[in-house]
Structure formats: structure tokens, C-alpha cells
Design an enzyme around this catalytic site. Structure first.
Site, PDB file in Angstrom:
ATOM      1  CD  GLU B 368     -22.903 -52.422  -5.625  1.00  0.00           C
ATOM      2  OE1 GLU B 368     -23.754 -53.145  -5.098  1.00  0.00           O
ATOM      3  OE2 GLU B 368     -22.994 -51.197  -5.686  1.00  0.00           O
ATOM      4  CG  PHE B 388     -22.159 -63.761   6.722  1.00  0.00           C
ATOM      5  CD1 PHE B 388     -21.615 -62.841   5.836  1.00  0.00           C
ATOM      6  CD2 PHE B 388     -23.238 -64.525   6.313  1.00  0.00           C
ATOM      7  CE1 PHE B 388     -22.159 -62.676   4.576  1.00  0.00           C
ATOM      8  CE2 PHE B 388     -23.786 -64.375   5.061  1.00  0.00           C
ATOM      9  CZ  PHE B 388     -23.253 -63.448   4.177  1.00  0.00           C
TER      10      PHE B 388
END
Lengths: 252, 397
Positions: B368, B388
Site C-alpha cells: 500500500e 518520482f
């Protein structure tokens, strides 16, 4: 079938009880309070009977506003209605009287309650309610069945060395023993419904003189420290242990 | 009443009566039905499937949904407390409930048609139908947008091809929420039923963590579904990510329960165990450890509560959920490791709880959204700069 269950809010058995300075009551603040475990059996039995025969389950308690929590626990399990008679009885006789008067007004076909409350362990209230209402009673029941059409019921009680089977007519009072059933958990939807349910509150009728007076509460004597046989060699320690058990403790 | 603490800062006072009642019922359920056998299940690598119906009766699945869909309409804080108490039992049990409620039921509730909602949600709330959520793939974990599972138009319906990995409840599920990219288009969600031709699920049997939980691969080999199986409101990656935010909220609350269990166990153990003539708890080294554990878990406890209150107010942002998931999971993992250490040799067995919680929390720290991914989510939120991609590929780097 109208079933009435008498319930009581009691301190959780896992909490440590302290006594007030005047020795007349326990310190009530900071305790965890729960629905008396024996009353949970009574509520469960009422719900099972309702599922079988139809009708309504009303829970009734005697106590302060805080006792509403116990009623809501029973509502969350599935009881339909809740009534609290507000008041503080001086003894079990007054409690039994107040509950009997409130029960009479509700005219139930069956009254259930735990065999005793785990706080003062008097095991009197169910019996007194039956007496005040002049109803048949079965105490410490481990099984129960009723036939609403025939206005009759059967219960079993465990006694030393066997089981008693009792027949009685309705209305009646039955007090619940552990083993009568396996109480259900309150469901989350039940808790949410219970939260919105109106609790009927009425003043307690304490119109009977108390029969007894509570003189003083004292905590149990602290336990004496045990004896440790540590400096003796094994065989001597064994002999000494046997001597102490025999002569001091008189256990063997 | 079983243990529901520690509660060093009297956070109990900030809860409503219903929240306390709900937590207490779940705590009783876990103490009576889960705690006695969960260690053995964990060792055996089995999920206590017999508890699913009981959890359904309690109303633990999808409890924040309205009653018409089988929910109880409870508060988000109460939901968080349910997760806490389930995870006090075992992360596997909490994972089951998270996937059922926050991923599968939420996806159907939020993105499904009314027909899909009526068909699945009441049954899933009762535990009579089990769901799973297929997003992650063997080659797409932290970067779900890179998924290879494809949805191809086939007349009025669709054909799905691909592989999903690390899918909790995969082999138990009656219905899988499967995310797939439409050829040349957006990510879409589909409800794939267990018996559909071309759909198979297989468990991963080599886990040394989260052993009382089924973790599966889903294989989709030319799976044909009608357009009615598509979640009509799900368009793009935002849809599965919205589900993840729900689940991460539950995780941030759940892990507090595992930490509490480890703390309570360590406090009791070190109070009884003696070495060099003293209880372990009477030494400075052990007290420091216990206090560190309590501090970490109390901060996590407050974080979870405030997260719930923000969610109830409709003000919760996903970056806040990332902060809580990241912090609380790592805190719980550290608490569990300290607890394991305080139990000495006994701590490595499943007779005690710390090792099991610790091993489970290694999974929770990763799934998660890994600790690092949440770092990047919060970092982007703080700075407005997206870190990212590798720096060399960033424009202007």
C-alpha cells in the site's frame, strides 16, 4: 410474547475496586462498567425466545443515568425497548420492590434476569420481584423453553449430582445461570441503532422500608507473603515443606 | 473486558460512546475468537476462514456504508478503531478486512453501478461474498500506471489479459476488482467473478511474513466479461488510487493495534522475568526501551485519531494519509522489533506475539505504498516538485 429482562450495570470484573473513605460505597469514578455477565445470558435467552415465538424484548434497569450504557448494550444485542427507573435503592429489598412495580406496569409474559449481579453477589432481586408480583419462579436455569399459547414453560436447573426439570405457568420469573446460552456480540448496526433509541426514564418507586443496613465495606485482608525454603539442600527442603504443610497449613 | 490500551494520554476521552462500544466489541471478539489460535494459523500458513461469517455478523465489513448496502453508517474513527483491534490480533486479519472493505467494497460503492452495488455490497458486508483488488503486477508495483494488463473491446464486451501479483484474498475471492488499461486509453476497473473462464488464482506459499493471510497471483487469460462488469465511474488511474487512500487510512490506524499488543506483552514480560536478581523492567536499559515503545505508539495513536476526524469532516488529503501510513507503520515496526528484543529468546517463538507482529509489519511497511513512495508523495506535496522519476530524466535536471 412480551419478555422483560432485568439488567444491572456492574464494574468490570477485571477492574480493581477501591472503597470510599466512609466505608459505605466503592469509588465509582474511573471504573469500567459493563452489563452484568449473568444478565447477558438473560438478554440472549430473551432474544432467542423472541426469534422463535415473536414478540418484543424490553430491558429494565434500576440506577443512575450512567446505567443507560448497560441498557444500550442490551439494545445493541437486539432488545427492542429500554426502561430505566431512576433511583438508588438502599438494599436488595428496595431494588426488588422498585423493579417489581415497574415490571407490573409493563405486564410481561415472562421476566428474565441474571441469577445474580457480580458486584454484590446477593442473588436476591429476581427472587424478590417474583415474590412481590406473586409469580412462579425458577432460579439458576441452564435451559428454558416456553409455549406461549399454553401459557407454560419448562426449565432445567443443575443441582448437586443431577438436573432438575421444572414446569411452570406464565407469567413467571426465570433467573439465568452460565451455560443457558452463548450470548451474541452486539453487532455494529445494533450499536448504531441503540444509540438512536429513546430510553424511557421514570422515577423509582422505593416505597418499602429497607430490610437491612450496610454497616461497612472493607477490602479483603492483604495476602501474607509466602514462605520460601531457599537455603536448605533439596532433600531437607522437601522434609521441611512436608512438615510445614502438615503442621502449619494442615493441608496434608 | 480485554485490554484496549495502552492509553497514556487518555485519548479515550476523545472518543464518542459509540466509538468506544464498537471498539470494545471488536476487542472482545478478537480476544475470544482470534488470539487463542492465530499463532498456530500463522505457523501453518492458514487464514482463519471460519471467522469471516462471524465478522460479517458483527458488521465489520464495509461498516461506514449506509445500511441499505449492508453497512452500519459508523464514523471513520470507529472504523479506524476496528482496524486497530483486528490488527492487535494479527495483521493478516486486518488485511483481510481492509481488502474486503476499503478496497473491494469501496471500489464498488464509489465507482460501481447501482446494479453492481445492490448485487455485491450486502453480501460482502455479511461476509457471504469475498472480494479482492487486483492492481499490482509482477512488473508494476510502486508505479501502477505501468501496468501491462490490457482490456480490449470485444463486441459489446471486453477481453482482459494480464497477471496481477501480491493480491490479498485472491484465492478466496468470489469477485475480483481488476484494473486494466484499455488499449491506447485509460485505466478501467472490472468485476471478474471467480468462475469466469480464463481467470485463475494461485497462492504464494513462500512468505515469511503475513502468514495468516492468503496472498495470490491472478492470471487473466483471454477473460471475457460483459460491459456490465465494468465499473462505470472509474476512469483513469485516479480511481484505484482513491481506493488505496481508503485502505491506507485503515492501515495507519490498524498498525497501532499491533504496536499496542507488542508493548503490552513486553511490559508484562519484563515485569515478571528476572535476571541478576531483579525484574528486567527494573533496569534502566529496559525502561528506556519500554518508554521509547510507548512514545512511538502514542504518537501513532494520536495521528490515527486526527486522521479519522479529518476524514469525517471530508477534509482529509491523500498526502496526509501518506504521512500517517508512513509514520505509523514504521513506528509499529520499530515497536515490534523492540518488543521482540525485550522478550529475548522467547521472543522468536510464536508462543509470544512480538515476532509474528514484527514479521507481519515488514509486509505492511512495504505494501500500500512503500515507506519510500510515501516519502515522495509527501515530498512532492511539500515542495511542489515531483521526484518520482530518476533525476536524469527530470526536465531541467
Amino acid at each position: 410474547m412480551q419478555i422483560l429482562v432485568l439488567v444491572k450495570q456492574v464494574p468490570d470484573t477485571a477492574t480493581r475496586i477501591k472503597i470510599d473513605a466512609d466505608g459505605k460505597d466503592i469509588q465509582r469514578d474511573g471504573l469500567t462498567w459493563v452489563l452484568n455477565p449473568y444478565d447477558e445470558y438473560a438478554v440472549e435467552e430473551a432474544l432467542l425466545l423472541k426469534e422463535l415465538h415473536g414478540g418484543t424484548v424490553t430491558v429494565l434497569t434500576l440506577g443512575p443515568a450512567k446505567a443507560d450504557e448497560a441498557l444500550r448494550s442490551a439494545l445493541a444485542m437486539g432488545a427492542d425497548e429500554a426502561v430505566r427507573v431512576d433511583g438508588q435503592p438502599a438494599d436488595a429489598l428496595q431494588a426488588g420492590w422498585a423493579l417489581a412495580q415497574a415490571a407490573k406496569a409493563l405486564a410481561p409474559d415472562l421476566i428474565l434476569c441474571g441469577k445474580q449481579a457480580v458486584d454484590d453477589d446477593q442473588a436476591e432481586v429476581g427472587v424478590l420481584v417474583a415474590e412481590f408480583l406473586n409469580l412462579p419462579q425458577v432460579t439458576v436455569a441452564v435451559s428454558l423453553s416456553v409455549d406461549p399459547a399454553a401459557h407454560s414453560g419448562q426449565a432445567k436447573r443443575e443441582v448437586e449430582g443431577g438436573v432438575q426439570q421444572i414446569a411452570f405457568s406464565l407469567p413467571a420469573v426465570v433467573t439465568a445461570q452460565k451455560g443457558l446460552n452463548e450470548p451474541r456480540y452486539p453487532s455494529l448496526p445494533g450499536i448504531m441503532k441503540a444509540k438512536r433509541k429513546e430510553i424511557t426514564v421514570q422515577a423509582a418507586d422505593l416505597g418499602i422500608a429497607a430490610g437491612v443496613e450496610l454497616v461497612r465495606l472493607t477490602p479483603p485482608a492483604p495476602r501474607k507473603a509466602g514462605t520460601l525454603l531457599k537455603d536448605l539442600p533439596g532433600a531437607d527442603a522437601g522434609r521441611e515443606l512436608i512438615r510445614l504443610l502438615h503442621e502449619d497449613a494442615k493441608a496434608i | 473486558m480485554p485490554e484496549t490500551g495502552p492509553d497514556y494520554l487518555q485519548i479515550e476521552r476523545l472518543l464518542t460512546d459509540e466509538e468506544r462500544s464498537i471498539r470494545n466489541v471488536v476487542a472482545e471478539f478478537v480476544a475470544a475468537e482470534v488470539a487463542p489460535s492465530i499463532g498456530q494459523h500463522w505457523l501453518d500458513g492458514t487464514f482463519p476462514i471460519g471467522l469471516v461469517a462471524k465478522m460479517g455478523e458483527l458488521g465489520i465489513f464495509g461498516p461506514t456504508l449506509p445500511p441499505e448496502y449492508g453497512g452500519a453508517g459508523i464514523s471513520d474513527v470507529a472504523y479506524g478503531l476496528i482496524m486497530q483491534e483486528l490488527e492487535r490480533g494479527d495483521s493478516g486479519l486486518r488485511s483481510f478486512a481492509s481488502v474486503q472493505s476499503a478496497l473491494s467494497m469501496y471500489a464498488i460503492w464509489r465507482f460501481g453501478s447501482e446494479v453492481q452495488r445492490r448485487r455485491w455490497l450486502p453480501k460482502m458486508a455479511k461476509g457471504q461474498a469475498i472480494g479482492c483488488f487486483g492492481l499490482t503486477e509482477p512488473d508494476a508495483g510502486s508505479d501502477p500506471g505501468a501496468m501491462r494488463t490490457r482490456a480490449r473491446r470485444d463486441g459489446s464486451g471486453w477481453v482482459l489479459d494480464g497477471v496481477k501479483r501480491w493480491i490479498t484474498n485472491g484465492t478466496l475471492a468470489d469477485v475480483a476488482v481488476v484494473w486494466a488499461r484499455e488499449e491506447g486509453g485509460a485505466i478501467l476497473g472490472f468485476l471478474v467473478e471467480r468462475e469466469t473462464a480464463g481467470f485463475t488464482a494461485k497462492d504464494v506459499h513462500t512468505k515469511a511474513s503475513m502468514r495468516a493471510s492468503h496472498t495470490s497471483d491472478l492470471m487473466l487469460d483471454g477473460v471475457k466479461v460483459a460491459d456490465e462488469a465494468r465499473l462505470p465511474e472509474a476512469k483513469g488511474l485516479g480511481a484505484p488510487l482513491a481506493c488505496l487512500t481508503q485502505a491506507r487510512f485503515g492501515i495507519a490506524c490498524g498498525v497501532v493495534g499491533a504496536a499496542m499488543d507488542c508493548f503490552n506483552e513486553a511490559l508484562a514480560y519484563t515485569g515478571q522475568r528476572t535476571a541478576f536478581g531483579h525484574p528486567l523492567a527494573g533496569t534502566q536499559l529496559v525502561q528506556e526501551r519500554l518508554v521509547d515503545m510507548l512514545s512511538r505508539l502514542t504518537a501513532a495513536q494520536l495521528t490515527a485519531l486526527q486522521l479519522g476526524r479529518l476524514k469525517e469532516a471530508g477534509e482529509l488529503r491523500y498526502a496526509q494519509v501518506s504521512l500517517a501510513k508512513r509514520n505509523n507503520t514504521r513506528a509499529a515496526l520499530e515497536v515490534a522489533r523492540m518488543g521482540r528484543e525485550l522478550l529475548g529468546g522467547n521472543g522468536i517463538t510464536t508462543e509470544y506475539r512480538a515476532m509474528r507482529h514484527m514479521a507481519n509489519l515488514e509486509t505492511v511497511d512495504t505494501y500500500e505504498g512503500t515507506y519510500e513512495i510515501h516519502t515522495l508523495i509527501i515530498g512532492r506535496d511539500l515542495t511542489g516538485l515531483d521526484a518520482f522519476s530518476a533525476p536524469a530524466q527530470n526536465s531541467g535536471a
